[in-house]
Scaffold this active site. Sequence first.
Site, PDB file in Angstrom:
ATOM      1  CB  SER A  85      38.625  37.221  19.937  1.00 34.34           C
ATOM      2  OG  SER A  85      39.205  35.934  20.794  1.00 34.34           O
TER       3      SER A  85
ATOM      4  CE1 TYR B  97      41.216  40.064  22.727  1.00 35.58           C
ATOM      5  CE2 TYR B  97      40.833  38.042  23.001  1.00 35.58           C
ATOM      6  CZ  TYR B  97      40.999  38.713  22.567  1.00 35.58           C
ATOM      7  OH  TYR B  97      40.814  38.861  20.720  1.00 35.58           O
TER       8      TYR B  97
ATOM      9  CE  LYS C 182      38.607  41.174  20.416  1.00 32.03           C
ATOM     10  NZ  LYS C 182      38.734  42.497  20.092  1.00 32.03           N
TER      11      LYS C 182
ATOM     12  N   GLY D 199      43.200  50.746  13.979  1.00 38.66           N
ATOM     13  CA  GLY D 199      44.423  49.551  15.296  1.00 38.66           C
ATOM     14  C   GLY D 199      44.658  49.209  13.425  1.00 38.66           C
TER      15      GLY D 199
ATOM     16  CG  ASN E  67      41.531  45.377  13.929  1.00 38.38           C
ATOM     17  OD1 ASN E  67      41.807  44.027  13.601  1.00 38.38           O
ATOM     18  ND2 ASN E  67      42.624  45.979  14.025  1.00 38.38           N
TER      19      ASN E  67
ATOM     20  NE  ARG F 285      51.460  47.683  16.790  1.00 40.40           N
ATOM     21  CZ  ARG F 285      50.552  47.171  17.253  1.00 40.40           C
ATOM     22  NH1 ARG F 285      50.865  45.624  17.776  1.00 40.40           N
ATOM     23  NH2 ARG F 285      50.117  47.016  18.723  1.00 40.40           N
TER      24      ARG F 285
HETATM   25  P1  NAP Z   1      48.273  43.610  17.183  1.00 39.04           P
HETATM   26  O1  NAP Z   1      49.071  43.102  16.061  1.00 39.04           O
HETATM   27  O2  NAP Z   1      48.318  43.805  18.753  1.00 39.04           O
HETATM   28  O3  NAP Z   1      47.693  45.282  16.628  1.00 39.04           O
HETATM   29  C1  NAP Z   1      46.497  45.838  17.712  1.00 39.04           C
HETATM   30  C2  NAP Z   1      45.921  46.802  16.696  1.00 39.04           C
HETATM   31  O4  NAP Z   1      45.486  47.585  17.561  1.00 39.04           O
HETATM   32  C3  NAP Z   1      46.732  48.159  16.459  1.00 39.04           C
HETATM   33  O5  NAP Z   1      46.979  48.777  15.404  1.00 39.04           O
HETATM   34  C4  NAP Z   1      46.890  48.754  17.666  1.00 39.04           C
HETATM   35  O6  NAP Z   1      47.397  50.132  17.068  1.00 39.04           O
HETATM   36  C5  NAP Z   1      45.822  49.426  17.564  1.00 39.04           C
HETATM   37  N1  NAP Z   1      45.371  50.022  18.996  1.00 39.04           N
HETATM   38  C6  NAP Z   1      45.556  49.427  19.966  1.00 39.04           C
HETATM   39  N2  NAP Z   1      44.739  50.349  21.516  1.00 39.04           N
HETATM   40  C7  NAP Z   1      44.296  51.452  20.248  1.00 39.04           C
HETATM   41  C8  NAP Z   1      43.804  51.619  20.888  1.00 39.04           C
HETATM   42  N3  NAP Z   1      43.626  52.830  21.832  1.00 39.04           N
HETATM   43  N4  NAP Z   1      43.704  53.146  19.802  1.00 39.04           N
HETATM   44  C9  NAP Z   1      43.535  53.230  18.536  1.00 39.04           C
HETATM   45  N5  NAP Z   1      44.297  51.995  17.873  1.00 39.04           N
HETATM   46  C10 NAP Z   1      45.082  50.995  18.907  1.00 39.04           C
HETATM   47  O7  NAP Z   1      46.718  43.196  17.272  1.00 39.04           O
HETATM   48  P2  NAP Z   1      45.841  41.444  16.193  1.00 39.04           P
HETATM   49  O8  NAP Z   1      46.089  40.574  16.538  1.00 39.04           O
HETATM   50  O9  NAP Z   1      46.189  42.089  14.766  1.00 39.04           O
HETATM   51  O10 NAP Z   1      44.167  42.594  17.205  1.00 39.04           O
HETATM   52  C11 NAP Z   1      43.946  43.300  16.328  1.00 39.04           C
HETATM   53  C12 NAP Z   1      42.031  42.883  17.126  1.00 39.04           C
HETATM   54  O11 NAP Z   1      41.938  41.461  16.222  1.00 39.04           O
HETATM   55  C13 NAP Z   1      41.652  43.135  17.978  1.00 39.04           C
HETATM   56  O12 NAP Z   1      40.306  43.609  18.621  1.00 39.04           O
HETATM   57  C14 NAP Z   1      42.206  41.677  18.603  1.00 39.04           C
HETATM   58  O13 NAP Z   1      41.360  41.629  19.790  1.00 39.04           O
HETATM   59  C15 NAP Z   1      41.230  40.293  17.432  1.00 39.04           C
HETATM   60  N6  NAP Z   1      42.231  39.192  17.775  1.00 39.04           N
HETATM   61  C16 NAP Z   1      43.225  39.139  17.025  1.00 39.04           C
HETATM   62  C17 NAP Z   1      43.435  37.363  17.813  1.00 39.04           C
HETATM   63  C18 NAP Z   1      45.140  37.022  17.266  1.00 39.04           C
HETATM   64  O14 NAP Z   1      45.011  35.980  17.931  1.00 39.04           O
HETATM   65  N7  NAP Z   1      46.036  37.865  17.680  1.00 39.04           N
HETATM   66  C19 NAP Z   1      42.171  36.499  17.704  1.00 39.04           C
HETATM   67  C20 NAP Z   1      41.391  36.865  17.319  1.00 39.04           C
HETATM   68  C21 NAP Z   1      40.407  38.630  17.630  1.00 39.04           C
HETATM   69  P3  NAP Z   1      48.826  50.743  17.252  1.00 39.04           P
HETATM   70  O15 NAP Z   1      49.964  49.966  17.299  1.00 39.04           O
HETATM   71  O16 NAP Z   1      49.266  52.067  16.473  1.00 39.04           O
HETATM   72  O17 NAP Z   1      49.072  51.957  18.845  1.00 39.04           O
END
Ligand code: NAP
Length: 253
Positions: A146, A159, A163, A16, A94, A19
């Site tokens: 998370s 979710y 996690k 992932g 990730n 982005r």
């Molecule tokens: P994001 O901006 O929505 O990006 C999600 C990434 O995951 C994208 O690169 C997407 O790829 C990829 N992805 C989704 N489904 C996939 C699949 N089936 N196979 C491969 N790649 C896949 O999310 P983010 O905020 O950066 O989150 C990244 C991680 O941090 C996640 O595990 C999330 O739970 C965790 N997190 C986020 C937050 C927050 O507040 N944002 C807080 C705590 C933890 P494509 O776009 O190419 O499909």
Amino acid sequence: MYKSPALAGKICLVTGASRGIGKAIAAAAAFQGAMVAINYCHSEQEAAILADSLQKQGLTAALFQADISSTEQVDQMFDEIEARWGKVNLLVNNAGISCKALLTDTSEDDWYQVMDINLKGAYLCTKRAIPSMISARYGRIVNIASVWGISGASCESIYAASKGGLIAFTKSIAKEAGPSGVLVNAVAPGPVQTDMLNCELDDQEIRDLSMQIPLGRLVTPEEIAEVCIFLLSAQADYINGQVITVDGGFLQG
Ligand code: NAP
């Protein structure tokens, strides 16, 4: 971003990485000298822009498309990385999706979609990466969990469960693979302003959330990446089975 040889010669897969947080981790790992496999699922253009930008700066990065919830696609991705550079020795699980809804408004499909990507995806990538790490008696795995996986969260039950499961998985593999020199840790970010959060909250809700954080702001993807790089580096050689919370003091006690 500063360049350093801390991860020189290492092959690092970030799932992932097209982005958000994964993109920041992939860039940081490349700046530390790793050969970085940028995994994406749908966002080919974003992933290509990242790879191109890193390559233009003399860094080593390449794209590997795969839906990490598919065993066949994960296997093919690892085959392609191995053919290009060799065995993965740094893995950052990730990729993830969220699901914001009251429990009663969620469906069984929601459950499987979140679990398949957030938990099974990490399981599949870890299972595929770990045999060569064990043989080499060296490997580092960082799982992006998370704070909701620690505290639970209203309207985020599926979710949070995914996690929480990822944290238990982290601790289990740390015990299982630690004796073979493979260290497994998790990073638990607080709210990060990426597409994931922007899809769930409007600007006012994000401001309200920031005010609940002792540091008064959300953590940036780059700040999460810094902690991941530390855990991947030799400086963290005695850290195993830990969950590092990076949330500005949001969760306490
Ligand atoms: P994001 O901006 O929505 O990006 C999600 C990434 O995951 C994208 O690169 C997407 O790829 C990829 N992805 C989704 N489904 C996939 C699949 N089936 N196979 C491969 N790649 C896949 O999310 P983010 O905020 O950066 O989150 C990244 C991680 O941090 C996640 O595990 C999330 O739970 C965790 N997190 C986020 C937050 C927050 O507040 N944002 C807080 C705590 C933890 P494509 O776009 O190419 O499909």
